[in-house]
Design an enzyme around this catalytic site. Sequence first.
Site, PDB file in Angstrom:
ATOM      1  N   SER A   9      70.221 -27.840  32.251  1.00 49.87           N
ATOM      2  CA  SER A   9      71.067 -27.401  33.349  1.00 49.87           C
ATOM      3  C   SER A   9      72.247 -28.369  33.499  1.00 49.87           C
ATOM      4  O   SER A   9      72.992 -28.564  32.547  1.00 49.87           O
ATOM      5  CB  SER A   9      70.239 -27.263  34.633  1.00 49.87           C
ATOM      6  N   ASP A  50      68.672 -15.799  32.484  1.00 47.32           N
ATOM      7  CA  ASP A  50      69.402 -16.834  33.224  1.00 47.32           C
ATOM      8  C   ASP A  50      70.819 -16.337  33.499  1.00 47.32           C
ATOM      9  O   ASP A  50      71.520 -15.927  32.569  1.00 47.32           O
ATOM     10  CB  ASP A  50      69.438 -18.117  32.382  1.00 47.32           C
ATOM     11  N   HIS A  70      66.298 -19.379  34.493  1.00 46.31           N
ATOM     12  CA  HIS A  70      66.778 -20.757  34.527  1.00 46.31           C
ATOM     13  C   HIS A  70      65.633 -21.686  34.935  1.00 46.31           C
ATOM     14  O   HIS A  70      64.952 -21.467  35.933  1.00 46.31           O
ATOM     15  CB  HIS A  70      67.931 -20.868  35.533  1.00 46.31           C
TER      16      HIS A  70
END
Length: 334
Positions: free
Chosen positions: A171, A272, A302
């Site tokens: 991320s 995601d 995610h």
Amino acid sequence: MADSAPPSSSMDAYKSLGLVPNPDGSLTRRSLSPSVPAADETAAADTAVAFSKDVLLNPATGTFLRLYRPRVVPPNTKIPVLLHFHGGGFVLFSVSTMPFHESCCCIAAKIPALVLSLEYRLAPEHRLPAAYEDAVEAVMWVRSQAAAGVGGEPWLREYADFSDCYLMGSSAGGNMVYHAGVRLLDADLGAVKIQGLILNEAYFGGVKRTESELRLADDKIVPLPANDLLWLLALPEGADRDHEYSNPMAGGSHQEKIGRLQKCLVRGYSGDPLVDRQRMFAEMVEARGVHVVTKFVDGGHHGAELFDPAQAEALYNDVKDFIHSTPSTSRSTM
């Protein structure tokens, strides 16, 4: 590319992220996950697959590294070094946040590798590029350890293969991998050799919405209003999401360096909202001549590897394959 307008939403983005804005511009962060202390050989449970300890990086900024080493290190070997950057949109979480801590333990054991997870400064108290500067400083600390010999940090002195180092992040941490990587291309790293960059579900943005952002605008993990708020808090004041920190595909100051990056592993999940940007990033660096390995998984979401053991195992296997596909002069005998 889809329209740039965000979907209408009644969501309180601050509340959804566990954030309370303070009058001075700082945030009060409600813990969304427990924190856990490091546990070295003297404190770890009998079932621990790795040991950990915290090492101060910069007392002025409060940054530190949480070091992880496997409980069992192959005899007569040096093992790779992974500089790890956690996720959280540059605003949330810590190396001590339980899912990140447990993931680093598993990565250390599965590869096996020394994992150095960076406690970097968070926005908006420290807006970008503060996190990138902390990442570069962490790499330079590893350089100092490689040169320190008998006076260095004991785990690194005993186990680290400084010629086999990787930057890894998920991320926001994946975004940091790229931005630290380009900054380090012209740095004197001494005996440290960065062999590859590992970007897992990297956090990139842009003003114009992608198809996946609109299709998954109400995603439970990264809903679009929360995503927009995180960028508002993280980017330099007055910058929009096409700033190079958010959207390197839109240009920026490091464009001429991109083709010199080390090989990259770029991973993501089709579920995601950020997946389109991750694919665009992989295409951009590959077009500049970088060797790119892509692993885009059908389904998932995610941060899936933090919640789903099967996805976690797939991540560890992809990282292990990527690292062991790189010849190392000292991965065998000390």
